[in-house]
Scaffold this active site. Structure first.
Site, PDB file in Angstrom:
ATOM      1  N   CYS A 197      55.303  29.519  41.278  1.00 46.56           N
ATOM      2  CA  CYS A 197      54.820  28.307  40.617  1.00 46.56           C
ATOM      3  C   CYS A 197      53.727  28.620  39.604  1.00 46.56           C
ATOM      4  CB  CYS A 197      54.299  27.326  41.660  1.00 46.56           C
ATOM      5  SG  CYS A 197      53.613  25.824  40.959  1.00 46.56           S
ATOM      6  N   CYS A 213      50.916  26.079  39.395  1.00 49.14           N
ATOM      7  CA  CYS A 213      49.930  26.237  40.466  1.00 49.14           C
ATOM      8  C   CYS A 213      49.004  27.413  40.202  1.00 49.14           C
ATOM      9  CB  CYS A 213      50.618  26.485  41.812  1.00 49.14           C
ATOM     10  SG  CYS A 213      51.985  25.383  42.173  1.00 49.14           S
ATOM     11  N   ASP A 214      49.578  28.549  39.863  1.00 54.59           N
ATOM     12  CA  ASP A 214      48.840  29.806  39.927  1.00 54.59           C
ATOM     13  C   ASP A 214      48.582  30.478  38.578  1.00 54.59           C
ATOM     14  OD1 ASP A 214      48.920  29.532  42.701  1.00 54.59           O
ATOM     15  OD2 ASP A 214      50.838  30.575  42.849  1.00 54.59           O
TER      16      ASP A 214
END
Lengths: 318, 318
Positions: free
Chosen positions: B141, B144-145
């Site tokens: 992701c 997300c990251d």
């Protein structure tokens, strides 16, 4: 507005109008995602939640927070990733090609994309005491505050579907729920009327309007005027839920986007309005449940979609 | 299953299948709203997020949290309002009239309504090191990251639309992004291909598959096999983003609800599936952005809708 003015203030990727939860969440996602982001707020960062005494149901915070606490946390989170905040009132949003021009009470800015997160506001009774006791017995949201009235006595003002649904909901907690309605019958649909009439916790105050709200630290008394009898009386309650309508703050775009019959903005599932590059999020959009968590979700999705939209149109902005 | 068994375990208002963010948020809203609620989880409370090392973008938590932290906070919040948790694997969901029968590996339960929050999982490479380094350099992701890889070197595995979009997104942070693809051309649509080919931070590793992931505490090396040249080589990276598909965990209902072409559940805006009283929320549904905050929003809406649905059908359950 001259071209000079615009050029002087160009280069935002995203302008967010409104710093309630939807706008703040969009700011977190957009600035973390690398968009140069500005947030305009005309009054208080936090929006409507800052008038909420207690927020028990923003998932992840088991401890009860004030609306101010939530607003502070969201603002700090957006600050961390570098979102820029301007306490200016947006007066107009123009579209020039793919660019958007934002005019505020203090200046003119240009941006590639916009998220409208101006929220909505409950229709007020506009009686003495209403403002003073908001968050201290006066509420506009049973889903938010109902659980705080366990074994208490509350009143609901209104006779439409949501007023009566919320009254039924409140009977799960309160020991008695008065429904105060200015007519002698409910406007709610039959299935809801049938249900409420079976509920033994509900008592009706027909043909009546609230003329004032009184108490000490918290609400204690409603001053009621019966229009048919032309009589004034007092009603002892611990809380009053006012459900006489919710009004979307849609003035900036109402003539140019698609609205539902009540004036809320219709978006697609990416939170995109029908204006390319103009998104909407939070209480102002057509949706099922208006809560901090749903506003935050909309804001995140709108920011994500704005970023994709800018990327897809990047050659047109160079 | 005899009638006795069912009767013995009746009287849930709501069964939630899956205790990731969507399920936990639904549990918070439902139990606070007065529904007798049970949550079934077969593995770890928290779902996919517990394999995420750092969550920077759940709005309201400016401090970086681990996935475990978020799961703990959501669980504690649901506990506060009395949701019941059962570590049991749901094997089947039956419908008898308006009632739903839940069969788990340990028992049989009946409930008025169900929220399917079983999530989705990224398709894995299934190579050595992938599991060990998940959350420590292996990610599924970029939203997300990605921001954790500022000025680092990363690789993206895959050649479809989302792989390439995420690769472009990662160039905002990383100083170099390798795209590793098993063919010699991208599957992504032309507009996305055009964009990535203009991006100078991106380098391509064609006709190649990742055969292993190595490092110390964090990812350091990818072992690459070039299928055309029949050669093995090493690639130094700080992180690898695997985008070879996401698979909805839809086994329990796939034959009975409406699915999008990739197998995600189609709901209406109330999160209702086409089965009366069966709702869905979180990563398993068709949606734009899969994040903790959007899952939590879905869960809240699904619980709110379940409560309304039960109320509307209350005479049929007596």
């Amino acid at each position: 507005m001259t071209n000079d003015e615009v050029i002087k203030n160009t280069n935002y990727d995203l302008a967010i109008v409104g710093a309630g939860p939807a706008g703040l969440s969009a700011a977190i996602y957009a600035s973390r995602g690398g968009l140069k982001t500005v947030v305009f707020e005309k009054a208080l960062v936090g929006g409507q939640i800052v008038v909420t005494a207690e927020v028990e149901n923003y998932p992840g915070f088991a401890e009860t927070l004030t609306g101010f606490d939530i607003a502070d946390k969201l603002k700090a989170h957006a600050d961390k990733f570098g979102a820029e905040f301007k306490l200016e009132e947006v007066k107009a949003i123009g579209v020039e090609g793919l660019c958007k021009i934002i005019e505020t009470d203090k200046g003119t800015y240009s941006t590639k994309s916009v998220i409208i997160a101006t929220g909505a506001h409950p229709r007020k009774l506009q009686v003495p005491g209403e403002q003073k006791y908001t968050g201290r017995g006066v509420s506009y949201c049973a889903t938010c505050d109902g659980a705080l009235y366990r074994d208490k006595i509350v009143a609901v003002v209104g006779g439409g579907d949501s007023a009566i649904e919320e009254a039924i909901f409140l009977t799960k907690f309160a020991k008695k729920v008065y429904i105060i309605h200015r007519r002698d019958k409910l406007r709610a649909v039959k299935v809801i009327r049938d249900r409420v009439f079976k509920n033994k916790k509900v008592e009706y105050v027909w043909d009546s309007v609230v003329q004032g709200i009184d108490g000490g630290d918290m609400v204690e008394t409603l001053h009621i005027y019966n229009r048919k009898l032309d009589e004034i009386s007092d009603l002892k309650v611990d809380g009053v839920f006012i459900y006489i309508g919710i009004i979307p703050n849609n003035e900036l775009v109402e003539s140019r986007v698609e609205l539902d019959p009540r004036g809320f903005i219709q978006t697609d599932e990416d939170m995109h309005t029908i204006i390319p590059g103009v998104f909407a999020a939070g209480d102002i959009i057509h949706k099922t449940l208006r809560q901090v968590v749903t506003a935050n979700s909309d804001g995140a999705t709108a920011a994500f979609s704005a970023e994709k939209w800018i990327e897809e149109n990047s050659d047109k902005f160079d």
